[in-house]
Enzyme design. Structure first.
Site, PDB file in Angstrom:
ATOM      1  N   ASP A  68      22.094  -9.214  -5.808  1.00 38.54           N
ATOM      2  CA  ASP A  68      23.379  -8.846  -6.423  1.00 38.54           C
ATOM      3  C   ASP A  68      23.467  -9.116  -7.919  1.00 38.54           C
ATOM      4  O   ASP A  68      24.371  -8.605  -8.570  1.00 38.54           O
ATOM      5  CB  ASP A  68      24.557  -9.473  -5.663  1.00 38.54           C
ATOM      6  CG  ASP A  68      24.860 -10.902  -6.059  1.00 38.54           C
ATOM      7  OD1 ASP A  68      23.919 -11.623  -6.455  1.00 38.54           O
ATOM      8  OD2 ASP A  68      26.032 -11.318  -5.973  1.00 38.54           O
ATOM      9  N   GLU A  70      16.243 -15.989   0.588  1.00 36.87           N
ATOM     10  CA  GLU A  70      16.797 -15.192   1.678  1.00 36.87           C
ATOM     11  C   GLU A  70      15.908 -14.034   2.116  1.00 36.87           C
ATOM     12  O   GLU A  70      16.366 -12.887   2.213  1.00 36.87           O
ATOM     13  CB  GLU A  70      18.179 -14.672   1.299  1.00 36.87           C
ATOM     14  CG  GLU A  70      19.147 -15.790   0.986  1.00 36.87           C
ATOM     15  CD  GLU A  70      20.592 -15.328   0.884  1.00 36.87           C
ATOM     16  OE1 GLU A  70      20.825 -14.114   0.788  1.00 36.87           O
ATOM     17  OE2 GLU A  70      21.478 -16.193   0.917  1.00 36.87           O
ATOM     18  N   TYR A  89      27.638 -18.920   4.143  1.00 42.20           N
ATOM     19  CA  TYR A  89      28.933 -18.386   3.685  1.00 42.20           C
ATOM     20  C   TYR A  89      29.943 -18.283   4.831  1.00 42.20           C
ATOM     21  O   TYR A  89      30.731 -17.341   4.878  1.00 42.20           O
ATOM     22  CB  TYR A  89      28.712 -17.034   2.998  1.00 42.20           C
ATOM     23  CG  TYR A  89      28.005 -17.203   1.663  1.00 42.20           C
ATOM     24  CD1 TYR A  89      28.723 -17.563   0.526  1.00 42.20           C
ATOM     25  CD2 TYR A  89      26.622 -17.068   1.563  1.00 42.20           C
ATOM     26  CE1 TYR A  89      28.082 -17.763  -0.689  1.00 42.20           C
ATOM     27  CE2 TYR A  89      25.970 -17.269   0.350  1.00 42.20           C
ATOM     28  CZ  TYR A  89      26.713 -17.619  -0.774  1.00 42.20           C
ATOM     29  OH  TYR A  89      26.082 -17.829  -1.974  1.00 42.20           O
ATOM     30  N   GLU A  93      23.240 -22.808  -1.357  1.00 44.28           N
ATOM     31  CA  GLU A  93      24.338 -21.876  -1.664  1.00 44.28           C
ATOM     32  C   GLU A  93      25.456 -22.072  -0.663  1.00 44.28           C
ATOM     33  O   GLU A  93      25.210 -22.186   0.552  1.00 44.28           O
ATOM     34  CB  GLU A  93      23.875 -20.407  -1.568  1.00 44.28           C
ATOM     35  CG  GLU A  93      23.043 -19.947  -2.733  1.00 44.28           C
ATOM     36  CD  GLU A  93      22.731 -18.452  -2.699  1.00 44.28           C
ATOM     37  OE1 GLU A  93      23.541 -17.668  -2.163  1.00 44.28           O
ATOM     38  OE2 GLU A  93      21.649 -18.084  -3.201  1.00 44.28           O
TER      39      GLU A  93
END
Ligand code: GCB
Length: 609
Positions: A163, A420, A476, A514
């Site tokens: 991203d 990831e 997340y 993260e």
């Protein structure tokens, strides 16, 4: 071979910064043409820079393909007989270098140094022409990973499988390095600490060393007192009453390397070096034999107008803010940072997880990328492509360059070998084994290795997390997975996952690399909604509670230090807003919450548990 050592002026070496305004040519219509003997046009651009945010037209910002750069300079006659190297600290994503019309080198990968010996191609006493072709395309074989597509109007467009904005160009320094032909090119250090003393085992590589020449290592302390002095291309230096490099309490010796011939100095090079050890023991990360808890950030090299240009003022500001927060660590997400960042981390006693630009190894772009974390879809086919072998070669090569560049930094305590990736197929496992083995082989200090795991790399996916010396998690829950009013369910799922990690054999130290929630600095809402500052606070408090309840959690690096630029699209409002700071480095409310927590957490938090 070019030396990965940071270019330094010494009694035997000159370093000339070639940065400044260089001529530039964007091949809008002339892709594939050869301008190696001189480029057309009259446009000038700063080197180093990311070009994307400098112009006012979209066709520049989104430019994808070949960009040509050119500069010229005189090389003095008296430098004849010395070795001249042109050294690029980083050009993304690949570069071909021409000197006086001849190709002198090419390099794949945007974040590690490369260069060429130009002693033979140089014209002494006259102007020399340096032309560089930089290609900015993302490919199935490139790190970072992505693709390049052609729009119906013929324009190329980079499609990142990540991203952050695909800033490219010559983004780091370009230097002319003048040294003797007999030169110190590389060195390795390992440490043994016994009581108050340290033994430094070393090996130094001197190119073109002659039989009548001798190599010396002198170590001086911060008061400039001699701490040790030894001779030979490899050996052991003993430092009595050593002052170790400690977390947020750095101590740096000067390691001075010299080559002598009949009492005359042939070459000299020196660097500040912190003496420390790093290891994993049970569920502890040990620095100098003592447990440490990592507090800090995933970051980006990203700032307004600069893009990914190495920006010294942002470097300083970022370290000041990290210290203000009570942080002690960061990850160089998702690529090797400029060398000056590690030098500052050495001086400030920060712990760095150094990451290879292996990001986007899931082949997802746009919304699919953001939604993945909650989709439960397990990607399995990434490493089964025809291009995998070439990708692996590039991966191993960039890893080698990274370790060679950063291996002597005290701040670097671990290697993150992927961010990831798909990690649950047999093909992934075979690929991972090679990369993890290579990291061990390349690093003389045998630092711990890991990869940042997203949700589909869970505790059940045995095939790849087994390679890690410690686990690093990107999670997340409460953002991509069940955000908003459903966050209570998200936290139940999170605890279920954590309980499964806790029942692994063996349990390894876990660092959260993260976790975060997009937050607009303009938005307040009571009660909270997603994207408000209040929601970021609630989300973080739930995470802190969870971290505190699992003894093997040995670190927290929130995503992200600051808001950063991303590609445009419906998943991002002109950038990723998970920053604890805004893009111009001012605090959101969450900064005060985290600051309070980190200032109170002891360095050895949960040590030995
Ligand atoms: C991730 C990625 C990171 C993204 C982040 C996000 O998992 O590793 O590069 O920026 O999520 O905010 O979506």
């Amino acid at each position: 071979m070019i030396s990965m050592l940071y270019p330094k002026m010494t009694r035997t070496r000159k370093v000339i910064d070639l940065g400044g305004m260089w001529k530039v040519y964007f091949g809008f219509e002339n892709q594939g043409e050869d301008f190696s003997k001189g480029i057309p046009g009259k446009d000038y651009i700063p080197v180093p820079s990311s070009f994307a945010d400098l112009y006012t037209e979209k066709k520049y910002r989104e430019f994808c393909g070949d960009i040509w750069y050119e500069t010229e300079f005189v090389i003095p006659e008296e430098w004849k007989g010395q070795r001249l190297e042109i050294r690029f600290a980083g050009a993304a994503h690949r570069a071909t270098v021409y000197f006086n019309g001849r190709q002198v080198t090419e390099h794949e990968g945007g974040f590690t140094p490369f260069g060429a010996d130009v002693s033979e191609t140089a014209i002494y006493g006259e102007k020399n022409l340096l032309v560089v072709k930089v290609n900015t395309e993302l490919r199935a074989t490139s790190l970072p990973n992505g693709e390049t597509k052609q729009l119906k109007n013929g324009t190329l467009m980079a499609i990142p499988y990540f991203d952050f904005y695909n800033y490219t160009g010559i983004q780091r320094s370009v230097k002319l390095v003048v040294t003797p032909f007999t030169r110190i090119a590389d060195y390795d250090l390992t440490y043994e600490i016994t009581g108050n003393d340290a033994a430094v085992n070393y090996r130094v590589l001197v190119q073109n060393l002659k039989e009548n020449q001798e190599v010396e290592l002198e170590i001086r302390d911060e008061e400039d007192k001699k701490a040790a002095s030894v001779k030979g291309e490899s050996g052991r230096a003993e430092i009595a009453n050593v002052r170790l490099w400690q977390v947020r309490d750095a101590y740096l010796y000067r390691f001075i390397w010299r080559v002598w011939e009949d009492g005359k100095l042939v070459d000299e090079y020196e660097e500040p070096i912190g003496v420390r050890t790093v290891e994993i023991s049970g569920t502890d990360i040990l620095v100098n034999g003592k447990p440490v808890y990592l507090k800090g950030f995933g970051r980006h090299e990203d700032s307004p107008v600069n893009g990914k240009t190495f920006a010294p003022c942002y470097l300083k500001r970022d370290f000041e803010l990290m210290k203000w927060m009570g942080a002690n660590s960061f990850r160089t997400s998702h690529y090797p940072y400029a060398e000056e960042t590690y030098q500052e981390a050495d001086r400030e006693g920060f712990l760095v997880i150094d990451e290879v630009p292996a990001v986007g190894f899931v082949k997802r772009s746009g919304m699919a990328m953001f939604q993945n974390a909650g989709s439960g879809v397990k990607p399995t086919s990434f490493f089964a492509a025809d291009t995998t072998q070439e990708l692996l070669e590039n991966h191993v090569n960039v890893l080698k360059e990274l370790v060679q560049r950063d291996k002597n930094h005290a701040c670097v305590i671990a290697w993150s070998l992927f961010n990831e990736p798909e990690s649950i197929s047999e093909e992934a496992s075979a690929y991972f084994k090679v990369v993890f083995d290579k990291a061990r082989e390349f690093d003389p200090q045998k630092r711990p290795r890991t990869f940042a795991m997203e949700l589909s790399s869970g505790p059940d996916a045995k095939c790849c997390h087994q390679y890690c010396d410690f686990w690093t998690m990107n999670r997340y829950y409460g953002w991509y997975v069940k955000g908003g009013y459903e966050i209570s369910d998200a936290m139940i799922a999170f605890r279920k996952e954590m309980d499964e990690w806790a029942s692994q054999d063996p349990v390894k130290p876990m660092v959260f690399t993260e976790y975060g929630a997009d937050t607009l600095s303009s938005e307040h809402k009571l009660p909270s909604v997603m994207w408000s500052q209040e929601y970021q606070l609630e989300y973080l408090e739930l995470y802190h509670e969870l971290f505190d309840s699992y003894p093997f959690v040995k670190g927290e690096q929130v995503w992200n230090f600051a808001d950063f630029q991303t590609v445009e699209g419906i998943g991002r409002v002109n950038g990723n807003k998970k920053g604890i700071f805004t893009r111009d480095r001012q605090p959101k409310d969450s900064a005060y919450l985290i600051k309070k927590r980190w200032e109170e957490l002891p360095l050895d938090y949960k040590g030995g548990e």
